[in-house]
Design an enzyme around this catalytic site. Sequence first.
Site, PDB file in Angstrom:
ATOM      1  N   LYS A 126       0.866  -1.184   0.000  1.00  0.00           N
ATOM      2  CA  LYS A 126       0.000   0.000   0.000  1.00  0.00           C
ATOM      3  C   LYS A 126       0.895   1.224   0.000  1.00  0.00           C
ATOM      4  O   LYS A 126       2.034   1.148   0.477  1.00  0.00           O
ATOM      5  CB  LYS A 126      -0.861   0.021   1.268  1.00  0.00           C
ATOM      6  CG  LYS A 126      -2.069   0.913   1.169  1.00  0.00           C
ATOM      7  CD  LYS A 126      -3.233   0.172   0.543  1.00  0.00           C
ATOM      8  CE  LYS A 126      -4.417   1.054   0.275  1.00  0.00           C
ATOM      9  NZ  LYS A 126      -5.585   0.247  -0.122  1.00  0.00           N
ATOM     10  N   ASP A 166      -7.046   4.172  -4.512  1.00  0.00           N
ATOM     11  CA  ASP A 166      -7.712   4.065  -3.209  1.00  0.00           C
ATOM     12  C   ASP A 166      -8.302   5.455  -2.960  1.00  0.00           C
ATOM     13  O   ASP A 166      -8.540   6.198  -3.934  1.00  0.00           O
ATOM     14  CB  ASP A 166      -6.703   3.654  -2.108  1.00  0.00           C
ATOM     15  CG  ASP A 166      -7.380   3.233  -0.798  1.00  0.00           C
ATOM     16  OD1 ASP A 166      -7.877   2.098  -0.722  1.00  0.00           O
ATOM     17  OD2 ASP A 166      -7.428   4.035   0.160  1.00  0.00           O
TER      18      ASP A 166
HETATM   19  P1  NDP Z   1     -12.900   7.832  -2.890  1.00  0.00           P
HETATM   20  O1  NDP Z   1     -11.810   8.792  -2.692  1.00  0.00           O
HETATM   21  O2  NDP Z   1     -13.475   7.607  -4.220  1.00  0.00           O
HETATM   22  O3  NDP Z   1     -14.110   8.191  -1.908  1.00  0.00           O
HETATM   23  C1  NDP Z   1     -13.907   8.275  -0.542  1.00  0.00           C
HETATM   24  C2  NDP Z   1     -15.205   8.678   0.130  1.00  0.00           C
HETATM   25  O4  NDP Z   1     -15.075   8.537   1.534  1.00  0.00           O
HETATM   26  C3  NDP Z   1     -15.558  10.132  -0.114  1.00  0.00           C
HETATM   27  O5  NDP Z   1     -16.946  10.278  -0.067  1.00  0.00           O
HETATM   28  C4  NDP Z   1     -14.896  10.806   1.082  1.00  0.00           C
HETATM   29  O6  NDP Z   1     -15.456  12.068   1.428  1.00  0.00           O
HETATM   30  C5  NDP Z   1     -15.131   9.805   2.171  1.00  0.00           C
HETATM   31  N1  NDP Z   1     -14.045   9.915   3.160  1.00  0.00           N
HETATM   32  C6  NDP Z   1     -12.725   9.698   2.937  1.00  0.00           C
HETATM   33  N2  NDP Z   1     -12.018   9.932   4.035  1.00  0.00           N
HETATM   34  C7  NDP Z   1     -12.901  10.324   4.961  1.00  0.00           C
HETATM   35  C8  NDP Z   1     -12.770  10.705   6.303  1.00  0.00           C
HETATM   36  N3  NDP Z   1     -11.576  10.716   6.911  1.00  0.00           N
HETATM   37  N4  NDP Z   1     -13.904  11.022   6.964  1.00  0.00           N
HETATM   38  C9  NDP Z   1     -15.113  10.997   6.344  1.00  0.00           C
HETATM   39  N5  NDP Z   1     -15.296  10.649   5.069  1.00  0.00           N
HETATM   40  C10 NDP Z   1     -14.204  10.314   4.389  1.00  0.00           C
HETATM   41  O7  NDP Z   1     -12.347   6.468  -2.267  1.00  0.00           O
HETATM   42  P2  NDP Z   1     -12.876   4.970  -2.491  1.00  0.00           P
HETATM   43  O8  NDP Z   1     -14.330   4.951  -2.708  1.00  0.00           O
HETATM   44  O9  NDP Z   1     -11.998   4.328  -3.488  1.00  0.00           O
HETATM   45  O10 NDP Z   1     -12.511   4.314  -1.077  1.00  0.00           O
HETATM   46  C11 NDP Z   1     -13.454   4.226  -0.019  1.00  0.00           C
HETATM   47  C12 NDP Z   1     -13.010   3.130   0.947  1.00  0.00           C
HETATM   48  O11 NDP Z   1     -12.973   1.878   0.245  1.00  0.00           O
HETATM   49  C13 NDP Z   1     -11.627   3.301   1.564  1.00  0.00           C
HETATM   50  O12 NDP Z   1     -11.648   2.765   2.862  1.00  0.00           O
HETATM   51  C14 NDP Z   1     -10.748   2.427   0.672  1.00  0.00           C
HETATM   52  O13 NDP Z   1      -9.582   2.012   1.339  1.00  0.00           O
HETATM   53  C15 NDP Z   1     -11.693   1.263   0.421  1.00  0.00           C
HETATM   54  N6  NDP Z   1     -11.406   0.424  -0.733  1.00  0.00           N
HETATM   55  C16 NDP Z   1     -11.293   0.958  -1.982  1.00  0.00           C
HETATM   56  C17 NDP Z   1     -11.041   0.140  -3.069  1.00  0.00           C
HETATM   57  C18 NDP Z   1     -10.990   0.656  -4.450  1.00  0.00           C
HETATM   58  O14 NDP Z   1     -10.890  -0.161  -5.368  1.00  0.00           O
HETATM   59  N7  NDP Z   1     -11.082   1.951  -4.689  1.00  0.00           N
HETATM   60  C19 NDP Z   1     -10.837  -1.302  -2.885  1.00  0.00           C
HETATM   61  C20 NDP Z   1     -11.063  -1.763  -1.551  1.00  0.00           C
HETATM   62  C21 NDP Z   1     -11.317  -0.921  -0.518  1.00  0.00           C
HETATM   63  P3  NDP Z   1     -14.648  13.402   1.110  1.00  0.00           P
HETATM   64  O15 NDP Z   1     -14.757  13.574  -0.374  1.00  0.00           O
HETATM   65  O16 NDP Z   1     -15.316  14.457   1.910  1.00  0.00           O
HETATM   66  O17 NDP Z   1     -13.241  13.166   1.552  1.00  0.00           O
HETATM   67  O1  2IT Z   2      -7.885  -1.605  -0.633  1.00  0.00           O
HETATM   68  C1  2IT Z   2      -7.839  -2.121  -1.764  1.00  0.00           C
HETATM   69  O2  2IT Z   2      -7.987  -3.343  -1.929  1.00  0.00           O
HETATM   70  C2  2IT Z   2      -7.643  -1.239  -2.907  1.00  0.00           C
HETATM   71  N1  2IT Z   2      -7.588  -0.023  -2.746  1.00  0.00           N
HETATM   72  C3  2IT Z   2      -7.491  -1.820  -4.290  1.00  0.00           C
HETATM   73  C4  2IT Z   2      -6.099  -2.302  -4.507  1.00  0.00           C
HETATM   74  C5  2IT Z   2      -5.779  -2.735  -5.911  1.00  0.00           C
HETATM   75  O3  2IT Z   2      -4.598  -3.054  -6.123  1.00  0.00           O
HETATM   76  O4  2IT Z   2      -6.647  -2.786  -6.779  1.00  0.00           O
END
Ligand code: NDP
Ligand code: 2IT
Length: 453
Positions: A126, A166
């Site tokens: 990561k 992420d």
């Molecule tokens: P994005 O950046 O697309 O969206 C993040 C969302 O979460 C936004 O709405 C953001 O609001 C909110 N957010 C982020 N940080 C905070 C915080 N500290 N407090 C409150 N709200 C917060 O990210 P993703 O959708 O990709 O990721 C969301 C979650 O999913 C994370 O935990 C990530 O690790 C996990 N994840 C993502 C994967 C992927 O493929 N993208 C895979 C597996 C897990 P704001 O815009 O106000 O910051």
């Molecule tokens: O938390 C996660 O699994 C991710 N942000 C996706 C990682 C990836 O390599 O697609």
Amino acid sequence: MHENVAGLMEDVKAKNPAEPEFHQALQEVAESLEPVFERHPEYRSARILERMAEPERVLMFRVPWMDDRGAVQVNRGFRIEMNSAIGPYKGGLRFHPSVNLGILKFLAFEQVFKNSLTTLPMGGGKGGSDFDPKGKSDAEVMRFCQSFMTELQRHIGPNTDVPAGDIGVGGREIGFLFGQYKRLANEFTGVLTGKGLHWGGSLIRPEATGYGAVYFAQEMMKTRGESLDGKVCLVSGSGNVAQYAIEKLIELGARPVTLSDSNGYVYDEAGIDAEKLAFVMDLKNVRRGRISEYVERYGSAVHTATDASVDHNPLWALTADCAFPCATQNEISAVDAHNLIANGVSVVSEGANMPTVAEGVRAFLEARILYGPGKAANAGGVAVSGLEMAQNSMRFSWRREEVDERLKRIMADIHSACVATAERFGTPGNYVNGANIAGFLKVADSMLDQGLV
Ligand code: NDP
Ligand code: 2IT
């Protein structure tokens, strides 16, 4: 050698102070593994868990860049190369002001288990930066990404370490990062996943994490003869994972009623439908606005501001059947977990990584609700990243239906592995133990095979 969890945690905390999220993630896994060590003392004597708690390599570097006013900015970049026992380091990059070593170590640690569960050959890593993309122009984001990759490129490669997105890193950022990598390495390779469709990306990768979390919920519900049809669902976040979780929920006849960002949440009792979701996607992905704008467009919805310093979020006190936390770590406090249970939620499928505090996890397990922890429930994203790597290696791409079918099968296989492993180690129905143990065994056996490295 540590005979118990307390001893291990004491050493890890002394050696790595100020990393509470990493301690939290490790403690949960260490507790799940106790019955494994009782049956298999060879893992303990080879100190497999102690080795897994120590990253193979940690990179930390300066990222200097110039903003649009001509002022010099300095951020910190990281890449944690956690474990390569079963494949190249694989995992996302997070750009968010809260990013620090402890948060990335927790994410890299969980990634090792998650990637093992996917059935694909990927190690865990990561990375990211404390850079805040919010309010920055495209040109600023590009200059930042180019500077970040100028250092990162010497450490990664399609057979070494393959980053992806992420929080704060989506298609735009992956494009800038890939462009700079290709320029410096003079090579067009699958060194990142989440790429654009015209330049090596996979269909369904943007959708995969959200869809996967919903498929995982479906699998859990099947064990009780239930389905998502007609279920009221709470979703947090409004980014990549939340958007596609909602898209799949709508398709399956559920009624998603909430969305959030770091300023507050929106409650739309009538349900977020396809048209409203299209508005959110444009708002968040194109205009990059705040979720409060939803209520300006859809007057029947209500926006409530939230305060991160308070120990509960009223979003999790709404009456519903299912919850999909898709924002960030520790967004469900102990109070929130109790509120969810009290207000009828019987399914929690974690799109985010470690969104529930340890006490909240205990509450879910004690209440015997269907609780799918992030490393299992959100593994769909990295799974399709693995499929993107496979397609890049073949120099060929699969159709949308083919990738979606593979994603479904992988989520069903992860679910079966969790159920079977939890049962085998004496805690039937406990997906936390199932995921931690099943993820561990494959990595641990590979580490034993490969000697003391
Ligand atoms: P994005 O950046 O697309 O969206 C993040 C969302 O979460 C936004 O709405 C953001 O609001 C909110 N957010 C982020 N940080 C905070 C915080 N500290 N407090 C409150 N709200 C917060 O990210 P993703 O959708 O990709 O990721 C969301 C979650 O999913 C994370 O935990 C990530 O690790 C996990 N994840 C993502 C994967 C992927 O493929 N993208 C895979 C597996 C897990 P704001 O815009 O106000 O910051
Ligand atoms: O938390 C996660 O699994 C991710 N942000 C996706 C990682 C990836 O390599 O697609």
